[in-house]
Scaffold this motif. Sequence first.
Motif, PDB file in Angstrom:
ATOM      1  N   ARG A 133       1.023  -1.483   0.018  1.00 56.95           N
ATOM      2  CA  ARG A 133      -0.049  -0.018   0.328  1.00 56.95           C
ATOM      3  C   ARG A 133       1.210   0.793   0.151  1.00 56.95           C
ATOM      4  N   TYR A 134       0.231   2.112  -0.476  1.00 57.42           N
ATOM      5  CA  TYR A 134       0.832   3.419  -0.644  1.00 57.42           C
ATOM      6  C   TYR A 134       0.215   4.443  -0.211  1.00 57.42           C
ATOM      7  N   GLU A 135       0.890   5.238   0.730  1.00 53.27           N
ATOM      8  CA  GLU A 135       0.145   6.146   1.992  1.00 53.27           C
ATOM      9  C   GLU A 135      -0.198   7.348   0.715  1.00 53.27           C
ATOM     10  N   THR A 136       0.609   8.283   0.017  1.00 53.47           N
ATOM     11  CA  THR A 136       0.895   9.224  -0.553  1.00 53.47           C
ATOM     12  C   THR A 136       1.697   8.941  -1.706  1.00 53.47           C
ATOM     13  N   PHE A 137       0.922   9.561  -3.017  1.00 51.76           N
ATOM     14  CA  PHE A 137       1.333  10.202  -4.209  1.00 51.76           C
ATOM     15  C   PHE A 137       2.598   9.982  -3.968  1.00 51.76           C
ATOM     16  N   ASP A 138       4.123  11.046  -3.155  1.00 47.43           N
ATOM     17  CA  ASP A 138       4.755  11.027  -3.493  1.00 47.43           C
ATOM     18  C   ASP A 138       6.057   9.381  -2.750  1.00 47.43           C
ATOM     19  N   ASP A 139       4.956   8.967  -1.721  1.00 47.19           N
ATOM     20  CA  ASP A 139       5.310   7.099  -1.884  1.00 47.19           C
ATOM     21  C   ASP A 139       5.252   6.685  -2.705  1.00 47.19           C
ATOM     22  N   LEU A 140       4.453   7.078  -3.998  1.00 48.41           N
ATOM     23  CA  LEU A 140       4.052   5.993  -4.914  1.00 48.41           C
ATOM     24  C   LEU A 140       5.372   6.204  -5.867  1.00 48.41           C
ATOM     25  N   LYS A 141       5.391   7.957  -6.196  1.00 47.78           N
ATOM     26  CA  LYS A 141       6.741   9.139  -7.734  1.00 47.78           C
ATOM     27  C   LYS A 141       8.047   7.803  -6.792  1.00 47.78           C
ATOM     28  N   LEU A 142       8.184   7.417  -5.455  1.00 45.40           N
ATOM     29  CA  LEU A 142       9.330   7.038  -5.332  1.00 45.40           C
ATOM     30  C   LEU A 142       9.155   5.200  -6.560  1.00 45.40           C
ATOM     31  N   TYR A 143       8.095   4.799  -5.925  1.00 43.89           N
ATOM     32  CA  TYR A 143       7.627   2.925  -6.537  1.00 43.89           C
ATOM     33  C   TYR A 143       8.187   3.324  -8.027  1.00 43.89           C
ATOM     34  N   CYS A 144       7.803   3.711  -8.749  1.00 47.43           N
ATOM     35  CA  CYS A 144       7.156   4.594 -10.213  1.00 47.43           C
ATOM     36  C   CYS A 144       8.631   5.040 -10.920  1.00 47.43           C
ATOM     37  N   TYR A 145       9.630   5.470 -10.145  1.00 49.12           N
ATOM     38  CA  TYR A 145      10.615   6.008 -10.518  1.00 49.12           C
ATOM     39  C   TYR A 145      11.407   4.815 -10.693  1.00 49.12           C
ATOM     40  N   ARG A 146      11.887   3.924  -9.295  1.00 43.68           N
ATOM     41  CA  ARG A 146      12.752   3.328  -9.656  1.00 43.68           C
ATOM     42  C   ARG A 146      12.268   1.844  -9.998  1.00 43.68           C
ATOM     43  N   VAL A 147      11.144   1.059 -10.219  1.00 41.92           N
ATOM     44  CA  VAL A 147      10.680   0.000 -11.580  1.00 41.92           C
ATOM     45  C   VAL A 147      10.447   0.785 -12.741  1.00 41.92           C
ATOM     46  N   ALA A 148       9.930   2.280 -13.521  1.00 39.46           N
ATOM     47  CA  ALA A 148       9.966   2.618 -14.361  1.00 39.46           C
ATOM     48  C   ALA A 148      10.998   3.980 -14.827  1.00 39.46           C
ATOM     49  N   GLY A 149      11.057   4.630 -13.831  1.00 41.29           N
ATOM     50  CA  GLY A 149      11.681   6.241 -14.432  1.00 41.29           C
ATOM     51  C   GLY A 149      13.175   5.645 -15.399  1.00 41.29           C
ATOM     52  N   GLU A 210      -4.122   8.077   0.069  1.00 43.37           N
ATOM     53  CA  GLU A 210      -4.709   9.501   0.494  1.00 43.37           C
ATOM     54  C   GLU A 210      -5.791   9.779  -0.661  1.00 43.37           C
ATOM     55  N   ASP A 211      -6.173   9.162  -1.968  1.00 43.70           N
ATOM     56  CA  ASP A 211      -6.815   9.706  -3.004  1.00 43.70           C
ATOM     57  C   ASP A 211      -7.907   8.756  -2.488  1.00 43.70           C
ATOM     58  N   LEU A 212      -8.101   7.350  -2.255  1.00 40.12           N
ATOM     59  CA  LEU A 212      -9.044   6.789  -1.993  1.00 40.12           C
ATOM     60  C   LEU A 212     -10.005   7.244  -1.338  1.00 40.12           C
ATOM     61  N   LEU A 234     -12.687   8.876  -9.388  1.00 37.16           N
ATOM     62  CA  LEU A 234     -11.395   8.496  -8.372  1.00 37.16           C
ATOM     63  C   LEU A 234     -10.220   8.414 -10.027  1.00 37.16           C
ATOM     64  N   MET A 235     -10.370   7.388 -11.090  1.00 39.15           N
ATOM     65  CA  MET A 235     -10.160   7.054 -11.962  1.00 39.15           C
ATOM     66  C   MET A 235     -10.166   8.318 -12.881  1.00 39.15           C
ATOM     67  N   ALA A 236     -11.018   9.480 -12.992  1.00 39.66           N
ATOM     68  CA  ALA A 236     -10.361  10.121 -13.776  1.00 39.66           C
ATOM     69  C   ALA A 236      -9.387  11.335 -13.076  1.00 39.66           C
ATOM     70  N   PHE A 237      -9.422  11.349 -12.249  1.00 40.74           N
ATOM     71  CA  PHE A 237      -8.348  11.880 -11.035  1.00 40.74           C
ATOM     72  C   PHE A 237      -7.055  11.387 -11.464  1.00 40.74           C
ATOM     73  N   GLN A 238      -7.040   9.809 -11.252  1.00 38.66           N
ATOM     74  CA  GLN A 238      -5.542   9.378 -12.124  1.00 38.66           C
ATOM     75  C   GLN A 238      -5.180   9.659 -12.961  1.00 38.66           C
ATOM     76  N   LEU A 239      -5.824   9.391 -13.876  1.00 39.38           N
ATOM     77  CA  LEU A 239      -5.609   9.330 -15.399  1.00 39.38           C
ATOM     78  C   LEU A 239      -5.693  11.215 -15.713  1.00 39.38           C
ATOM     79  N   GLU A 240      -6.529  11.613 -15.227  1.00 42.93           N
ATOM     80  CA  GLU A 240      -4.992  13.126 -15.890  1.00 42.93           C
ATOM     81  C   GLU A 240      -3.616  13.510 -14.999  1.00 42.93           C
ATOM     82  N   ARG A 241      -3.227  12.825 -13.835  1.00 45.51           N
ATOM     83  CA  ARG A 241      -2.355  12.750 -13.116  1.00 45.51           C
ATOM     84  C   ARG A 241      -0.898  12.359 -14.430  1.00 45.51           C
ATOM     85  N   ALA A 242      -1.317  11.030 -14.506  1.00 47.05           N
ATOM     86  CA  ALA A 242      -0.877  10.479 -15.813  1.00 47.05           C
ATOM     87  C   ALA A 242      -0.257  11.024 -16.922  1.00 47.05           C
TER      88      ALA A 242
END
Length: 311
Positions: A133-149, A210-212, A234-242
Amino acid sequence: MTNSDSKSLNNLETINLDSAYEVCREETAKWAKTFYLGTLLLPPIKRKAIWAIYVWCRRTDELMDSPEAMKLPINQLSDRLDNWEERTREVFKGKINNEFDAVMVDMLEKFPMDIQPYLDMIEGQRMDLNLHRYETFDDLKLYCYRVAGTVGLMTQGVMGLDSAYTSAPWSSAPDPSDAAVALGIANQLTNILRDVGEDRGRGRIYLPQEDLVRFNYSEEDLMQGRVNDNWRSLMAFQLERAREWFALSESGVRWLSGDARWPVWTSLRLYRGILDSIEKLDYDVFNNRAYVSNWVKLFNLPIAYAISQSR
């Protein structure tokens, strides 16, 4: 060519590199159809290097996400990652134990690069050992950097820079690293949104907690696959972020060499198109898999080419 190969090979001369690269091509074509299409637009030497990088990344991912890995306890998964890290370090020193090692060593000789993005990706896989689980987007961003960035950093040296930005004595080479990382993060966010249903079966929820809460959509709702107005918001918000991360990545594409801009623009547009497909499914990624159709891929090729001709 498998991870379990243990043939001791002293040098590249004992390997049929063309055959080994062909296996990389086949794996890329099988598992990453949209990405593969973009690689076909590259010159042969660059496309082969990208296939090698893709297969390394896929095999890193499979250490945690393959059907076999799903049955293993955490300590064994951790050991697998440790062993893979050691093997990767050896490859960067030029040590060859099997055909895939030979491909990587050959690729690194043609396109020297830093090992750190590779180690960071392995660290991203380690996050999946205990962090579901990822509490905040900043937490998720670190994961996204590591596995894809990190993929952006691995591939930018292969793509190369346009000589127009580096040929003049007074010019300084631009750094596309931030844009490359942004594209990787955008791609991973897209993967997360496409694969919500699949990931819940693994007990993983990558959407920030936090988004949920913000959209009043519970974890139980997600596990039950409820598609309601809260989920759509929720998904519309996530798509806009992507999409914002895709936009951030665009600024760096113009710096790439002329033979790389078309493939990168094509991959960027097609992967971003998955977000459009999610919308067309009314955000029901629990019962459907979003993808870009072949006709949309063909339609985008000339558009991406036209965009790539401007700097």
